[in-house]
Structures are given as structure tokens and as C-alpha cells.
Motif scaffolding. Structure first.
Motif, short mmCIF file in Angstrom:
data_model
loop_
_atom_site.label_atom_id
_atom_site.label_comp_id
_atom_site.label_asym_id
_atom_site.label_seq_id
_atom_site.Cartn_x
_atom_site.Cartn_y
_atom_site.Cartn_z
N TYR A 38 0.66 -0.97 -0.25
CA TYR A 38 0.15 -0.12 -0.19
C TYR A 38 0.80 1.36 -0.10
O TYR A 38 2.19 1.43 0.76
N THR A 403 -5.60 5.39 1.67
CA THR A 403 -4.65 4.19 1.21
C THR A 403 -5.17 3.73 -0.04
O THR A 403 -5.78 3.87 -0.17
N LYS A 404 -3.78 3.82 -0.48
CA LYS A 404 -4.37 2.80 -1.90
C LYS A 404 -3.29 2.12 -1.67
O LYS A 404 -1.94 1.69 -1.53
N SER A 405 -4.18 1.13 -2.44
CA SER A 405 -3.62 -0.93 -2.19
C SER A 405 -2.78 -0.64 -3.69
O SER A 405 -3.07 -0.11 -4.82
N ASP A 422 -8.70 2.70 -3.79
CA ASP A 422 -8.55 3.08 -2.69
C ASP A 422 -9.55 3.00 -1.60
O ASP A 422 -10.49 2.91 -1.24
#
Length: 425
Positions: A38, A403-405, A422
């Protein structure tokens, strides 16, 4: 041992090179850092405008809507207007069959004539009674003079006095008949006026100028005005000025005040933004399915005539605004990094803001993207997209927002995905 290895390498240079490359590849895969799953997305603190809105929905209504009804019963024989017909004050909209009411007028006129004839007869009787009274008065005077001289008996004098009293009573009776006849004339006249008024009411007229927005009758319809006035037409007196009746949730009603600016859209013109102003906040609660709301009346100018009664308005009531202030995206105030990336209490992390002092906690990006810095800030106006920062941040700093995976997507996820994967922790 080393000499033997060196000699072997000299004898087999190709195999030595292959073995070396394989060894380096294995060592790299063993020692290389793990790829993170992430990353944190940030937004820059800038100066700009902030608008705080309360969202609601409501219906457009004409500012002054008049229901036109019928005060007499009967069958509608003519209808002169239709939907959207412009009308002027006093214009005939429809006609109720006047036959029955016209007969009542004729009967009332006959009653008045009969009462007037009765009055004339009573007046003639009164004139005759007064003549008889005058005659009896002269007769009694003569008889009394003769009785005083002894030329007339007492019985004859009593008879003359009795006749005089009867004549006086007859005059009083005829005067009572005259008063009764006059009362009958007034009663018959009142009934005649009522019948004539009902006859006039068979013509349904517009009480004010405007536009017909609803028509509830057609020729042949029978209306009954026995218990309540039936509505026949609905007139919007002035559609250049309208109002929106909006339902505002009880959680937001405390922010709404009279005089606040409003913007709204309607489905018919999704690209047009209409401006309005709050005129009234009604205090009577409206409860529906255990949800309490309050009615807010909003004035709207409709000079172009685009807005029509009954349209649904999607409303934004501007309850607060500031220009050229330091602002952060509102999601930054709610976002929290993963627990492993947060500061600990030992190094001053996980600070707790004081909500009474309007403090909030944000995370500021550092050189290490996975070690953000917690910071307490003082906030001002809170909008849907941005929030004012009074102290604690400076323009140019970056705050974490989500947060972005970074995990590779499976084929099924890629087919179903419509955007970035996201998620906020």
C-alpha cells in the motif's frame, strides 16, 4: 581449496559465469526489500475559499396559490379556461346551471310583491280605522254634551264611550299590521338578495389575476356545496416569484437562519444553478418514519419562467463561508494511518485533540512515506470538501488523505473494477 576453485574457473569460464549470475540472482531475491502492499496519498495545504452547506430537497410552489371553489350546487354547463390559461381578476371561469337559482329569484320577487301588497292593504285599513276613530270621537263628544244637560241617558253615553275605545283599538291593530307587513317585506327582500347573490355565484369568476395551474371540472360535472366548498380551479397568482418548501433534517436545522443564501438545481435544467434566499424556518416538527425534519421556506425569483410549480429542487443552503484561508481536505481530519506506521506515545505520537478548543488531528507527510507525523491543528469553518485551518499547518505542507492498495489485481477484480482500489484505514 581456493586454488582449486580458481583453477576450475579458469578451465570452465562459461560455466563459471553462469553459476555466478545464478548466485547473484538468488542473493538479490533473498536480500532485496519487500515490496509494500500500500501507499499513502497526500494533498497539499493551500489557501482558498471554504463553503459550508446544508443539503436538502423540496418542492417548488407558487408564492400565492388560490383555490377557486363553488358556493352553490348544480351542474357545470360551461368551462371557459384550461390548464396554463392566463386569467384576469373578475374573469368568468365557468358557469353553473342557473335554472334552479333563477326560480328561487322569481319566487323571492313574488314574495316581496305579496308583502308589499299586504302593506298597502294594512295602510288602507289603518286609514279607515283612523277615520272611524275621528267619527267616534265626535259622536262621543256630542253624546257627552247631551248627557251633561240631561237629554241623554247614562247607558247611551256608555255605549258611545265603548265605541270610541273600540275605534282606538282598531287603529292600534292596523298599525301593528303595518309593522308586520314591513317586516315581511324586509324578510322577503333579504331572501331575494340571497337568491340573487346565489344567481351571481353561478358564474365562477377569478378572484385575482394569474395562471390556471389546475382544473378539476369539465362541462357536465355536478358540484355539491352542501357541507364544504368544492375546489374547481387552482390559480397561481404570480409565477414570477415562487417559493421552495424544503425539509431539513433536525441534525442540520440549527445551522439554518433566515436570510441565508441558497443555491439549487432542478432535474429539468441540471446545468442551471438557481439562486434563492431563506425566508422562514418553521418551528413545527414534521415526523415521518421516526425521522424528524423542519420546513424551511425559500424565496425564488422566476423571471425567466423556467421553474414550474411541483418541480423537485435539490437545495444547498450556504450556512457559512470564508475566502482566502488556509484549508485542508476534510477527509484529512478523519484519516488515520495504519497502526504500524503511527507514532507511539514514547516519541510523542497519537496526540489527542481537544474538541472543545476546536482541535483536530492530521498526519503530515515526511521524508519517509511510511512514517507520517501526527499534528494537532485548530480548525475554523468546516465545509463538505475543505476545512479551514487556523493554526498548526502552513501552505505547501502535505497531509495524508487516504490509503491506496498496491496489490496486483486478479483478472476478475480487473474486469469488475471501475476505478482505483482505494481504502482508508
Amino acid at each position: 581449496m581456493i586454488k582449486k576453485i580458481g583453477a576450475w574457473i579458469k578451465r570452465h569460464p562459461i560455466w563459471s559465469a553462469i553459476i555466478g549470475l545464478v548466485t547473484v540472482f538468488i542473493a538479490y531475491n533473498i536480500l532485496k526489500p519487500a515490496q509494500p502492499e500500500y501507499e499513502y496519498l497526500t494533498d497539499t495545504v493551500v489557501k482558498g475559499d471554504i463553503v459550508r452547506n446544508v443539503s436538502a430537497s423540496g418542492k417548488l410552489r407558487a408564492l400565492n396559490t388560490i383555490n377557486v371553489g363553488a358556493e352553490v350546487s348544480g351542474q357545470i354547463t360551461k368551462v371557459y379556461v384550461d390548464y396554463n390559461s392566463p386569467v384576469t381578476k373578475g374573469q368568468v371561469l365557468a358557469v353553473i346551471d342557473p335554472t334552479r337559482v333563477g326560480a328561487q329569484v322569481n319566487q323571492g320577487e313574488a314574495q316581496v310583491a305579496l308583502a308589499q301588497a299586504g302593506l298597502q292593504q294594512a295602510q288602507a285599513n289603518a286609514e279607515k280605522a283612523r277615520s272611524d276613530l275621528a267619527l267616534q270621537q265626535r259622536n262621543f263628544a256630542r253624546r257627552k254634551a247631551l248627557a251633561d244637560k240631561g237629554f241623554l241617558s247614562k247607558a247611551d253615553l256608555d255605549l258611545a264611550e265603548t265605541q270610541l275605545i273600540a275605534a282606538r283599538n282598531a287603529v292600534q291593530v292596523t298599525q301593528t299590521q303595518i309593522n308586520s307587513s314591513r317586516a315581511q317585506i324586509r324578510q322577503a327582500g333579504a331572501q331575494l338578495s340571497s337568491s340573487r347573490l346565489d344567481l351571481n355565484r353561478t358564474n365562477i369568476v377569478a378572484p385575482a389575476s394569474g395562471v390556471i395551474i389546475n382544473k378539476l371540472v369539465e362541462p357536465g360535472t355536478t358540484v355539491a356545496a352542501s357541507f364544504q366548498t368544492p375546489n374547481l380551479f387552482e390559480i397561481a397568482a404570480d409565477i414570477t416569484k415562487m417559493q421552495v418548501e424544503a425539509s431539513v433534517d433536525e441534525a442540520d436545522i440549527g445551522q439554518v437562519k433566515e436570510g441565508q443564501n441558497v443555491t439549487f438545481t432542478v432535474d429539468s435544467y441540471p446545468d442551471d444553478i438557481f439562486k434563492a434566499k431563506v425566508r422562514q424556518v418553521r418551528q413545527a416538527p414534521v415526523e415521518s418514519q421516526n425521522v424528524v425534519s423542519y420546513l424551511v421556506i425559500i424565496d425564488v425569483d422566476n423571471l425567466e419562467g423556467k421553474l414550474l410549480p411541483g418541480m423537485t429542487a435539490n437545495i444547498e443552503i450556504i450556512t457559512g463561508s470564508k475566502s482566502n484561508v488556509t484549508r485542508v481536505p476534510s477527509p484529512a481530519l478523519r484519516f488515520r494511518p495504519r497502526a504500524a506506521d503511527r507514532e507511539t506515545q514514547d516519541n510523542g505520537g497519537e496526540k489527542k485533540p481537544d474538541k472543545q478548543k476546536r482541535q483536530a488531528l492530521v498526519y503530515v507527510a515526511t521524508n519517509d512515506p511510511y512514517k507520517p507525523k501526527a499534528r494537532i491543528v485548530t480548525i475554523g469553518v468546516e465545509g463538505d470538501e475543505y476545512t479551514e485551518v487556523i493554526s498548526g499547518l502552513k501552505p505547501g505542507e502535505k497531509v495524508l488523505t487516504r490509503t491506496k492498495s498496491l496489490k496486483p489485481k486478479t483478472e476478475a477484480e480487473a474486469d469488475a473494477d471501475t476505478g482505483e482500489d482505494d481504502s482508508a484505514s
